[in-house]
Every structure is written in C-alpha cells, then in structure tokens.
Design an enzyme around this catalytic site. Sequence first.
Site, short mmCIF file in Angstrom:
data_model
loop_
_atom_site.label_atom_id
_atom_site.label_comp_id
_atom_site.label_asym_id
_atom_site.label_seq_id
_atom_site.Cartn_x
_atom_site.Cartn_y
_atom_site.Cartn_z
N GLY A 13 -18.04 49.11 23.61
CA GLY A 13 -19.06 49.38 22.59
C GLY A 13 -19.27 48.19 21.67
O GLY A 13 -19.32 48.34 20.45
N ALA A 14 -19.41 47.02 22.27
CA ALA A 14 -19.50 45.79 21.47
C ALA A 14 -20.94 45.33 21.25
O ALA A 14 -21.18 44.26 20.72
CB ALA A 14 -18.70 44.68 22.13
N SER A 15 -21.89 46.17 21.65
CA SER A 15 -23.30 45.76 21.49
C SER A 15 -23.78 45.90 20.05
O SER A 15 -24.70 45.21 19.63
CB SER A 15 -24.19 46.61 22.42
OG SER A 15 -23.91 47.99 22.26
N ASP A 64 -20.51 52.96 31.18
CA ASP A 64 -20.32 54.17 30.37
C ASP A 64 -18.83 54.47 30.44
O ASP A 64 -18.33 55.00 31.43
CB ASP A 64 -21.14 55.32 30.95
CG ASP A 64 -20.87 56.64 30.22
OD1 ASP A 64 -19.95 56.68 29.38
OD2 ASP A 64 -21.58 57.62 30.52
N VAL A 65 -18.12 54.11 29.38
CA VAL A 65 -16.66 54.13 29.45
C VAL A 65 -16.06 55.54 29.46
O VAL A 65 -14.86 55.70 29.64
CB VAL A 65 -16.01 53.27 28.33
CG1 VAL A 65 -16.20 51.79 28.62
CG2 VAL A 65 -16.55 53.64 26.95
N ASN A 91 -13.28 50.74 21.24
CA ASN A 91 -14.11 50.97 20.05
C ASN A 91 -15.27 51.93 20.30
O ASN A 91 -15.73 52.58 19.37
CB ASN A 91 -14.63 49.62 19.54
CG ASN A 91 -15.82 49.78 18.62
OD1 ASN A 91 -15.67 50.04 17.43
ND2 ASN A 91 -17.03 49.68 19.16
N SER A 143 -10.30 57.08 13.26
CA SER A 143 -11.11 57.29 12.05
C SER A 143 -10.32 58.07 11.02
O SER A 143 -9.42 58.85 11.38
CB SER A 143 -12.37 58.09 12.42
OG SER A 143 -13.01 58.57 11.27
N TYR A 156 -15.62 65.48 16.50
CA TYR A 156 -15.29 64.07 16.23
C TYR A 156 -13.85 63.95 15.70
O TYR A 156 -13.08 63.10 16.15
CB TYR A 156 -16.29 63.53 15.22
CG TYR A 156 -16.14 62.06 14.88
CD1 TYR A 156 -16.61 61.08 15.74
CD2 TYR A 156 -15.55 61.67 13.68
CE1 TYR A 156 -16.49 59.73 15.41
CE2 TYR A 156 -15.43 60.33 13.34
CZ TYR A 156 -15.91 59.36 14.22
OH TYR A 156 -15.79 58.03 13.89
N ALA A 158 -11.38 65.99 16.14
CA ALA A 158 -10.43 66.29 17.23
C ALA A 158 -10.29 65.08 18.15
O ALA A 158 -9.18 64.70 18.55
CB ALA A 158 -10.91 67.50 18.01
N LYS A 160 -10.74 61.95 17.41
CA LYS A 160 -10.08 60.82 16.73
C LYS A 160 -8.60 61.12 16.48
O LYS A 160 -7.76 60.21 16.52
CB LYS A 160 -10.81 60.49 15.42
CG LYS A 160 -12.22 59.94 15.66
CD LYS A 160 -12.18 58.61 16.41
CE LYS A 160 -13.53 57.97 16.60
NZ LYS A 160 -13.47 56.67 17.25
#
Length: 248
Positions: A13-15, A64-65, A91, A143, A156, A158, A160
């Site tokens: 997710g480095a874009s 798509d990881v 990330n 997070s 979210y 759960a 994280k």
Amino acid sequence: MMTFEGKIAVVTGASRGIGRGIALELAKRGASIVVNYNASADAANEVVAQVEGMGGKALAVKADVSQEADADALIKTAVDAYGRIDILVNNAGTTRDNVIMLMKAEDFDTVVQTNLRSTWLVSKAAVRSMMRKRYGRIVNITSISGIMGNAGQTNYSASKAGIIGLTKALAREVASRGITVNAVAPGFVLTDLTSGLPEELTKKLNENIPLGRWGTIEDVAQATAFLASDEAAYITGHILSVDGGLAM
Ligand code: NAP
C-alpha cells in the site's frame, strides 16, 4: 543516522498516504523499494519516479495483498528483481465504518482480509526468503483502534488488534533466525482514509491528544524506519504507539 544503504524494502500500500511516506523515508535513507499498490497505478508510478529522482531504485508492483496468489507474486517479483528482501512493511489497509447494527458481514470480511489476512499472507511469503538470509525486519502498521477500540469500527479494530497478536506470535517464531517483527500503532493522521471525518469530531479528538495535534505521515514514517533499522536489532514483538500520547 539510520541508513538503509544496500537494503531492499517491500512496502505494501505504498501508492498513497502513510505507505507512500514510509517508502520515501526508507528510500531517502538509501533503500531500494518495492512499491506495492492495488488500484492506484499512476500514484505508485509517481512514487517510483520520486525515488528515482533521489538517485534510488524502485519498482511498482500491483498486488491485492489480501489474496494469496497476489501476495506470493509480490514477494517473488521483489526477490527476482533484487535477490532478497531485508525489510517488509505491512501497511496496506482500509476501513468500512459503521455501527454494528448497520455493518454488513461483507464489510467485516473486506476489512479483516485487507488489513489482517494480507499481513499474514505477505509475512508468510517474505519470511521464507528472510530465513534463508538469516536477516529480516518486519514492521506491521496497526492502529490505536486495535489498542483502545473505536466505536463504529468493530471490523477495523478487530483487524488491527489481530495484527498485534500476529506481530507478537511471529516475533517469537522467527527470532532465532535474525528476523524481528514489530508494529507501529498510529493515532490520527490526515490521509485519504481519515479525510472524511467531520470537522467537529476532528476538533474534539484534538482535545484528547496530549500533544494537541494529529500525527503527520512523517511521524509514522520515521518510527517505522527506526524499527526497520539495524539500530533496532534488539527490539522485537513491540507495539510502538505514534499517537501524541492518546492511548497512554
Ligand atoms: P490510505 O491513504 O487510504 O492508503 C491506503 C493504501 O493501502 C493505498 O496505497 C492503497 O493502495 C493500499 N491498499 C488498500 N487495499 C489494498 C490491497 N488490497 N492491496 C494492496 N494495497 C492496498 O490509508 P492510510 O491512512 O495511509 O493508511 C495506511 C495504513 O495506516 C493502514 O493500514 C491504516 O489502517 C493505518 N492507519 C492509518 C491511520 C490514519 O489516521 N490515517 C491511523 C492508524 C493506522 P491503492 O490505492 O493502490 O489500492
């Protein structure tokens, strides 16, 4: 000064957003970067161009990881291109917020798969290569929501919190192979993910942050770089909050 000269880093997710900031921070310090993206090809290519502009090396890889074949292909592409992986930053992440009564099961699944399953899949693929070299740094982006819980984010939070358990379990599993596994837990950082929050809520949130402001992408990127560095060799299984004191 932390240097990543000669190191190979994969950032998922480095874009955009925090992942982009982490990629640029590692590149600035000398690492060659695999810039993973899923939808934002132009943005990913721009990150590559920025790294090359600094005199560094980078490669954009679509994956798509949350999908096993893509996660495996991402790591294979990185190893084929650079020979090994020294650093993995998990990330990539997303949100589908709602109160539980209105949240659809598919929103739960999407968020858990994008955030947690991806971290497990990409780590699994990368650890194989890191074990061979008996060196590795894995940094997972969790997070504050995974530590404190956040109303409207049962999915979210759960995912994280799951990343925190995964981080500690994997840290124990691979410690003897020279691989450290840590996590960074950002508080609130302005990115596409958080730009939709109402101004009133943002103001109220600020009142509860001891340092009195939201975090910046650079705040998170520098903490991540530290955990990815040789200087952090004796730190593993740690969750580093970067939240202005919000979760203490
Ligand atoms: P963002 O601006 O929305 O960026 C998300 C990134 O993840 C994008 O580069 C996106 O790539 C990528 N991504 C999403 N789904 C993907 C998938 N299935 N496969 C590969 N890449 C995927 O979000 P952000 O705020 O920078 O968040 C980054 C991380 O920090 C997330 O894990 C988030 O949970 C965490 N975090 C953020 C905050 C905050 O306040 N912003 C706070 C705590 C934690 P494409 O556009 O190419 O699909």
